[in-house]
Design an enzyme around this catalytic site. Structure first.
Site, PDB file in Angstrom:
ATOM      1  N   HIS A 123      67.996  17.380  41.030  1.00 42.26           N
ATOM      2  CA  HIS A 123      67.809  16.452  39.740  1.00 42.26           C
ATOM      3  C   HIS A 123      68.355  16.902  38.611  1.00 42.26           C
ATOM      4  CE1 HIS A 123      64.277  19.492  39.910  1.00 42.26           C
ATOM      5  NE2 HIS A 123      64.375  19.458  38.857  1.00 42.26           N
ATOM      6  N   GLY A 157      65.153  28.728  37.397  1.00 44.00           N
ATOM      7  CA  GLY A 157      64.016  28.277  36.979  1.00 44.00           C
ATOM      8  C   GLY A 157      63.656  26.782  37.420  1.00 44.00           C
ATOM      9  N   GLN A 158      64.166  26.564  38.760  1.00 45.71           N
ATOM     10  CA  GLN A 158      64.014  25.310  39.439  1.00 45.71           C
ATOM     11  C   GLN A 158      62.499  25.524  39.976  1.00 45.71           C
ATOM     12  OE1 GLN A 158      66.916  24.314  42.330  1.00 45.71           O
ATOM     13  NE2 GLN A 158      65.855  22.186  42.746  1.00 45.71           N
ATOM     14  N   ASP A 174      59.802  12.315  33.557  1.00 48.88           N
ATOM     15  CA  ASP A 174      58.955  13.463  33.979  1.00 48.88           C
ATOM     16  C   ASP A 174      57.542  13.437  33.678  1.00 48.88           C
ATOM     17  OD1 ASP A 174      60.428  16.500  34.364  1.00 48.88           O
ATOM     18  OD2 ASP A 174      58.151  16.227  33.745  1.00 48.88           O
ATOM     19  N   ILE A 175      56.714  13.845  34.493  1.00 44.77           N
ATOM     20  CA  ILE A 175      55.353  13.799  34.341  1.00 44.77           C
ATOM     21  C   ILE A 175      54.746  14.530  33.246  1.00 44.77           C
ATOM     22  CG2 ILE A 175      54.565  15.750  36.064  1.00 44.77           C
ATOM     23  CD1 ILE A 175      52.565  13.553  37.082  1.00 44.77           C
ATOM     24  N   HIS A 177      67.733  16.504  34.630  1.00 39.34           N
ATOM     25  CA  HIS A 177      66.934  16.354  33.567  1.00 39.34           C
ATOM     26  C   HIS A 177      67.620  15.584  32.414  1.00 39.34           C
ATOM     27  CE1 HIS A 177      63.277  18.691  34.717  1.00 39.34           C
ATOM     28  NE2 HIS A 177      64.463  19.588  35.251  1.00 39.34           N
ATOM     29  N   ASN A 182      68.330  22.781  36.718  1.00 40.86           N
ATOM     30  CA  ASN A 182      68.108  23.929  36.970  1.00 40.86           C
ATOM     31  C   ASN A 182      68.218  24.133  38.598  1.00 40.86           C
ATOM     32  OD1 ASN A 182      66.900  24.453  34.599  1.00 40.86           O
ATOM     33  ND2 ASN A 182      65.022  23.451  35.087  1.00 40.86           N
TER      34      ASN A 182
HETATM   35  P1  5GP Z   1      62.639  21.770  37.557  1.00 39.35           P
HETATM   36  O1  5GP Z   1      61.833  22.755  36.955  1.00 39.35           O
HETATM   37  O2  5GP Z   1      62.760  21.873  39.015  1.00 39.35           O
HETATM   38  O3  5GP Z   1      63.913  21.701  37.132  1.00 39.35           O
HETATM   39  O4  5GP Z   1      61.730  20.382  37.299  1.00 39.35           O
HETATM   40  C1  5GP Z   1      60.853  19.752  37.926  1.00 39.35           C
HETATM   41  C2  5GP Z   1      60.334  18.714  37.121  1.00 39.35           C
HETATM   42  O5  5GP Z   1      59.655  17.729  37.759  1.00 39.35           O
HETATM   43  C3  5GP Z   1      59.282  19.466  35.890  1.00 39.35           C
HETATM   44  O6  5GP Z   1      59.749  19.193  34.689  1.00 39.35           O
HETATM   45  C4  5GP Z   1      57.963  18.522  36.133  1.00 39.35           C
HETATM   46  O7  5GP Z   1      57.194  18.477  35.103  1.00 39.35           O
HETATM   47  C5  5GP Z   1      58.550  17.378  37.108  1.00 39.35           C
HETATM   48  N1  5GP Z   1      57.516  16.937  38.144  1.00 39.35           N
HETATM   49  C6  5GP Z   1      56.688  17.808  38.886  1.00 39.35           C
HETATM   50  N2  5GP Z   1      55.984  16.961  39.743  1.00 39.35           N
HETATM   51  C7  5GP Z   1      56.119  15.590  39.331  1.00 39.35           C
HETATM   52  C8  5GP Z   1      55.538  14.367  39.803  1.00 39.35           C
HETATM   53  O8  5GP Z   1      54.706  14.532  40.669  1.00 39.35           O
HETATM   54  N3  5GP Z   1      56.011  13.311  39.144  1.00 39.35           N
HETATM   55  C9  5GP Z   1      57.009  13.473  38.127  1.00 39.35           C
HETATM   56  N4  5GP Z   1      57.393  12.164  37.535  1.00 39.35           N
HETATM   57  N5  5GP Z   1      57.615  14.242  37.546  1.00 39.35           N
HETATM   58  C10 5GP Z   1      56.996  15.703  38.156  1.00 39.35           C
END
Ligand code: 5GP
Ligand code: ZN
Length: 115
Positions: free
Chosen positions: A99, A92-93, A30-31, A101, A86
């Site tokens: 994906h 909270g997605q 994760d970034i 985590h 999520n």
């Molecule tokens: P969500 O909130 O949808 O479950 O999680 C999305 C995740 O993607 C977040 O934790 C966010 O930090 C990560 N993320 C967003 N953009 C990028 C990206 O460009 N590269 C990577 N490696 N992770 C990302």
């Protein structure tokens, strides 16, 4: 062609720090990690979220779940880890490509704080 962020990562159009890859699944860090180890497992197939999963995806999702502890261990998480999916805005997605985590290695707080 999909302009989804994670589809672009799958197609190598956006770089990532790869943890694992096979024909069906990609895992990458994760970034914006919330713990010392924080990576995500995604199907290469685009699904907006877990809410779009159907019977046809059972084997793929099963493979991802079985992979999660293996990859967690490879990342040094010998003592356990948290998995989070999520789903939808209500869940909270933020990135609408399914994906999982995988989070660990630090002080993992209770998932839900009760007052
Ligand atoms: P969500 O909130 O949808 O479950 O999680 C999305 C995740 O993607 C977040 O934790 C966010 O930090 C990560 N993320 C967003 N953009 C990028 C990206 O460009 N590269 C990577 N490696 N992770 C990302
Ligand atoms: Zn996608």
């Amino acid at each position: 062609m999909s302009d989804c962020l994670f589809c672009k990562i799958v197609r190598d159009e956006i770089p990532c720090r790869k943890v694992y890859e096979d024909d069906e699944v990609l895992a990458f860090h994760d970034i914006n990690p919330v713990a010392p180890v924080h990576f995500m497992l995604i199907p290469k197939l685009h699904l907006d979220s877990l809410a779009e999963a159907e019977d046809a995806h059972v084997a793929l999702l099963g493979r991802m779940l079985v992979l999660a502890p293996r990859l967690a261990k490879q990342q040094g998480l010998d003592n356990g880890f948290r998995t989070v999916i999520n789903t939808g805005r209500g869940g909270g997605q933020e990135v609408f490509h399914l994906h999982i985590h995988v989070i660990g290695g630090g002080n993992i707080p209770p998932m839900v704080r009760r007052s």
